[in-house]
Enzyme design. Sequence first.
Site, mmCIF file in Angstrom:
data_model
loop_
_atom_site.group_PDB
_atom_site.id
_atom_site.type_symbol
_atom_site.label_atom_id
_atom_site.label_comp_id
_atom_site.label_asym_id
_atom_site.label_seq_id
_atom_site.Cartn_x
_atom_site.Cartn_y
_atom_site.Cartn_z
ATOM 1 N N ALA A 1 35.952 32.955 56.456
ATOM 2 C CA ALA A 1 36.719 33.684 57.475
ATOM 3 C C ALA A 1 38.134 33.150 57.655
ATOM 4 C CB ALA A 1 35.972 33.631 58.803
ATOM 5 N N SER A 2 38.380 31.900 57.237
ATOM 6 C CA SER A 2 39.727 31.347 57.421
ATOM 7 C C SER A 2 40.706 31.884 56.376
ATOM 8 C CB SER A 2 39.665 29.823 57.323
ATOM 9 O OG SER A 2 39.066 29.463 56.082
ATOM 10 N N LEU B 1 41.752 37.282 52.836
ATOM 11 C CA LEU B 1 41.025 38.552 52.824
ATOM 12 C C LEU B 1 40.393 38.816 54.193
ATOM 13 C CD1 LEU B 1 39.905 40.948 51.123
ATOM 14 C CD2 LEU B 1 37.917 39.531 50.662
ATOM 15 N N ALA B 2 39.768 37.771 54.744
ATOM 16 C CA ALA B 2 39.079 37.928 56.029
ATOM 17 C C ALA B 2 40.066 38.246 57.145
ATOM 18 C CB ALA B 2 38.298 36.654 56.348
ATOM 19 N N ARG C 1 34.236 26.371 56.327
ATOM 20 C CA ARG C 1 34.319 24.908 56.446
ATOM 21 C C ARG C 1 35.314 24.556 57.550
ATOM 22 N NH1 ARG C 1 35.987 23.351 50.390
ATOM 23 N NH2 ARG C 1 37.680 24.688 51.091
ATOM 24 N N ASP D 1 42.850 41.583 37.056
ATOM 25 C CA ASP D 1 43.231 41.879 38.440
ATOM 26 C C ASP D 1 42.992 43.350 38.776
ATOM 27 O OD1 ASP D 1 44.327 41.297 40.996
ATOM 28 O OD2 ASP D 1 46.248 42.139 40.379
ATOM 29 N N HIS E 1 39.446 48.340 39.335
ATOM 30 C CA HIS E 1 40.037 49.541 39.933
ATOM 31 C C HIS E 1 40.336 50.657 38.918
ATOM 32 C CE1 HIS E 1 40.402 46.732 43.094
ATOM 33 N NE2 HIS E 1 41.623 46.309 42.866
ATOM 34 N N LEU F 1 51.786 69.379 46.094
ATOM 35 C CA LEU F 1 51.097 69.279 47.389
ATOM 36 C C LEU F 1 51.208 67.847 47.898
ATOM 37 C CD1 LEU F 1 49.046 70.330 49.545
ATOM 38 C CD2 LEU F 1 47.249 69.578 48.002
ATOM 39 N N TRP G 1 62.233 63.535 37.415
ATOM 40 C CA TRP G 1 62.770 64.873 37.186
ATOM 41 C C TRP G 1 62.665 65.754 38.408
ATOM 42 C CZ3 TRP G 1 59.261 68.919 37.520
ATOM 43 C CH2 TRP G 1 57.918 68.538 37.519
HETATM 44 N N1 NDP Z 1 43.013 38.544 49.544
HETATM 45 C C1 NDP Z 1 42.815 39.747 49.051
HETATM 46 O O1 NDP Z 1 43.524 40.710 49.361
HETATM 47 C C2 NDP Z 1 41.684 40.009 48.072
HETATM 48 C C3 NDP Z 1 40.756 39.023 47.753
HETATM 49 N N2 NDP Z 1 39.726 39.277 46.898
HETATM 50 C C4 NDP Z 1 38.714 38.281 46.581
HETATM 51 O O2 NDP Z 1 38.065 37.883 47.773
HETATM 52 C C5 NDP Z 1 37.775 36.507 47.766
HETATM 53 C C6 NDP Z 1 38.459 35.826 48.951
HETATM 54 O O3 NDP Z 1 39.854 36.056 48.889
HETATM 55 P P1 NDP Z 1 40.914 35.235 49.780
HETATM 56 O O4 NDP Z 1 40.560 35.317 51.212
HETATM 57 O O5 NDP Z 1 42.238 35.706 49.355
HETATM 58 O O6 NDP Z 1 40.652 33.758 49.264
HETATM 59 P P2 NDP Z 1 41.093 32.364 49.876
HETATM 60 O O7 NDP Z 1 41.610 31.533 48.753
HETATM 61 O O8 NDP Z 1 41.961 32.558 51.073
HETATM 62 O O9 NDP Z 1 39.695 31.714 50.284
HETATM 63 C C7 NDP Z 1 38.903 32.186 51.364
HETATM 64 C C8 NDP Z 1 38.256 31.001 52.051
HETATM 65 O O10 NDP Z 1 37.311 30.392 51.164
HETATM 66 C C9 NDP Z 1 37.276 28.985 51.397
HETATM 67 N N3 NDP Z 1 37.619 28.272 50.148
HETATM 68 C C10 NDP Z 1 38.757 28.393 49.430
HETATM 69 N N4 NDP Z 1 38.703 27.587 48.351
HETATM 70 C C11 NDP Z 1 37.526 26.960 48.395
HETATM 71 C C12 NDP Z 1 36.887 26.001 47.554
HETATM 72 N N5 NDP Z 1 37.469 25.549 46.445
HETATM 73 N N6 NDP Z 1 35.671 25.568 47.899
HETATM 74 C C13 NDP Z 1 35.082 26.046 48.995
HETATM 75 N N7 NDP Z 1 35.641 26.944 49.828
HETATM 76 C C14 NDP Z 1 36.844 27.398 49.526
HETATM 77 C C15 NDP Z 1 38.304 28.694 52.449
HETATM 78 O O11 NDP Z 1 37.634 28.655 53.689
HETATM 79 P P3 NDP Z 1 37.130 27.291 54.375
HETATM 80 O O12 NDP Z 1 37.694 26.146 53.629
HETATM 81 O O13 NDP Z 1 37.601 27.396 55.763
HETATM 82 O O14 NDP Z 1 35.661 27.388 54.271
HETATM 83 C C16 NDP Z 1 39.212 29.892 52.420
HETATM 84 O O15 NDP Z 1 39.844 30.144 53.644
HETATM 85 C C17 NDP Z 1 38.264 36.008 46.418
HETATM 86 O O16 NDP Z 1 37.200 36.026 45.510
HETATM 87 C C18 NDP Z 1 39.320 37.009 46.010
HETATM 88 O O17 NDP Z 1 39.503 37.111 44.631
HETATM 89 C C19 NDP Z 1 39.577 40.518 46.357
HETATM 90 C C20 NDP Z 1 40.448 41.526 46.609
HETATM 91 C C21 NDP Z 1 41.575 41.365 47.481
HETATM 92 O O1 LIG Z 2 43.028 44.338 44.278
HETATM 93 C C1 LIG Z 2 44.185 44.507 44.040
HETATM 94 O O2 LIG Z 2 44.744 45.721 44.271
HETATM 95 C C2 LIG Z 2 46.146 45.806 44.547
HETATM 96 C C3 LIG Z 2 46.488 47.292 44.506
HETATM 97 O O3 LIG Z 2 45.764 47.920 45.542
HETATM 98 P P1 LIG Z 2 46.491 48.769 46.669
HETATM 99 O O4 LIG Z 2 45.382 49.241 47.541
HETATM 100 O O5 LIG Z 2 47.467 47.851 47.351
HETATM 101 O O6 LIG Z 2 47.182 49.867 45.955
HETATM 102 C C4 LIG Z 2 46.937 44.999 43.548
HETATM 103 O O7 LIG Z 2 48.319 45.035 43.880
HETATM 104 C C5 LIG Z 2 46.430 43.562 43.599
HETATM 105 O O8 LIG Z 2 47.122 42.787 42.639
HETATM 106 C C6 LIG Z 2 44.961 43.542 43.277
HETATM 107 O O9 LIG Z 2 44.433 42.231 43.407
#
Ligand code: NDP
Ligand SMILES: O=C1O[C@H](COP(=O)(O)O)[C@@H](O)[C@H](O)[C@H]1O
Length: 531
Positions: free
Chosen positions: A19-20, A23-24, A52, A242, A247, A408, A493
Amino acid sequence: MQPIDPNNETAHSFVVLGASGRLATQKVFPALWALYRDNRLPQGTRIFTFSRTKLHTRTYRLICAPYMNLDPQRDPQKFNSFWLTVHCVQGQYDQAEDYAALTEAMIRQETKHNKIYANRIFYLALPPVVFDHATTNLSRKCKSLTGCTRIVVEKPFARNDLTYRPYQTALCQTFNESQIYMIDHFLSKQISQNLFGLRFANLLWSGTLNNRHVAAIMITVKCEKPVKARAEYFNFFGIIRDVMTNHMMQLLALVSMDKPYSNTIDDLRNERLKLFKEVTTANVGDVILGQYRNNRMESDPDKVGYTEHSYIPKDSMTPTFAMVVLHINNRRWSGVPFILRAGKAMNDTKTEVRIQYKSAECDEGKNEELEIRNELVLRVAPFEEIFMRLLLKHPGEELCLKETALNLRVDERNTKYMPNYNSLILDLFKGNQSMFMRTDEQCEIWRIFSPILQSIDLDRPKPLPYDFGSRGPLLAYRKAERVGFVFFASDEWRENKETLDYTVKSSRILSGPHHALKPERAQVKLKSREI
Ligand SMILES: NC(=O)C1=CN([C@@H]2O[C@H](COP(=O)(O)OP(=O)(O)OC[C@H]3O[C@@H](n4cnc5c(N)ncnc54)[C@H](OP(=O)(O)O)[C@@H]3O)[C@@H](O)[C@H]2O)C=CC1
Ligand SMILES: O=C1O[C@H](COP(=O)(O)O)[C@@H](O)[C@H](O)[C@H]1O
């Protein structure tokens, strides 16, 4: 599928692991908040964070607030009550007892709402390194004994076909396929649903989407921004993993698959899988890779070459651009190239599917250089539109044809669409898996791309340089033309002459001449009897 009843008696625990992280805080919690605000979540929903990092709702709400699109007039009271539903649990991902503590926290809240039924949804917003620990411990300690259990996983789903096998086994040994939700947010985009509607509900399109009429299909996901956020992730995985192995392959399936036997989730997924099985395995000859370099024209320190960013290793060979040509081995599509094109730091931000038809054989005075083709374009970014490139008579006395558009702007129809993550999270509560992948689909996708990915990983080929802000390496465009795609002045165009001239000029500077850069609008003279 039943719509959600907000008065549903069942307790729901929604747990966000990691959650930290970005993505969350930037996607999942804003979506949960928006659904709560609009009374879309079942009444007995309680949200849990597991990380954590020690989090407190008091401080966590401050971290999430900037992404939550709050309306200061309307929302404050409801925002307070939203946070009363959130409970933070601290834990290590590999410690079984911490998951037991999570379960105790869930039970405490669930029994307050309903002593009998509780559904649990676990959202893994975690990097792959802790994936195995999390799935094993969730399965052993946290599954619901009285209701449904659902687990949500995000890409990257492993790195290739070899690493996907243990990934899939770990997931499927701990959860049933009916409990697994592999997220691909492109599946919930309007373009995906429009592709389906357009193809299967309109005879006009269902009758022409095949190799008798279509010359080539290009799917594009390009982005003006350089790689910055999530740079470590991107540098490790590269542009193909990616956006292409997830996608873009989903878009390819939607544009090319046969109509599912029925609307059931399994029939839909079976049809997608069948299509993926028919895509031939790509090899290194089918791909052009690129990496952006400094164009020496930008003053912004972020707009430099890929390996000049402080956060990217100087010797990185990670591709930031790729064009891959795929073929589908079935009666409908054999012979039609499917060109996937994706890149960062390019001239434009654009996501679209472009279906290019074969040219009509009607013009006696046909100018060889100006081959005109109809195109059907479904675009999702920068705005949603569907348009058709057509030839019509040029206004005026002269009898000649002119390109024009049947256009459209979908987003101007006053319909408010639910953002991707909101609708996906709603589907999690409903138990609707149709916008999520089944694990065997990803297996086929890895099969298609693995020779290319293996070669990139082992041989480390040097990607072709392309200037920051350009269309990518010229060779990629030559390749697309060689396999049968014809570039017109892209879609510029449709713009006014000033914009067109500017685009043509700047494009020339950035990536050299090719068909996309024709300075003149196409005009083909016809004899009067043909009009
Ligand atoms: N961010 C985005 O927009 C997107 C992300 N994803 C996928 O979603 C997942 C999460 O993404 P995102 O939030 O960006 O990732 P983060 O790198 O921000 O990691 C999320 C959380 O996981 C914990 N963490 C990070 N590294 C480690 C480690 N080495 N060991 C244990 N815990 C760790 C941390 O929480 P703590 O230490 O507090 O437990 C951290 O806040 C990934 O697999 C990513 O590829 C997919 C699509 C889009
Ligand atoms: O998951 C991902 O998607 C975005 C593109 O998605 P969008 O909804 O913003 O159009 C991409 O830019 C990013 O690199 C990839 O990890």
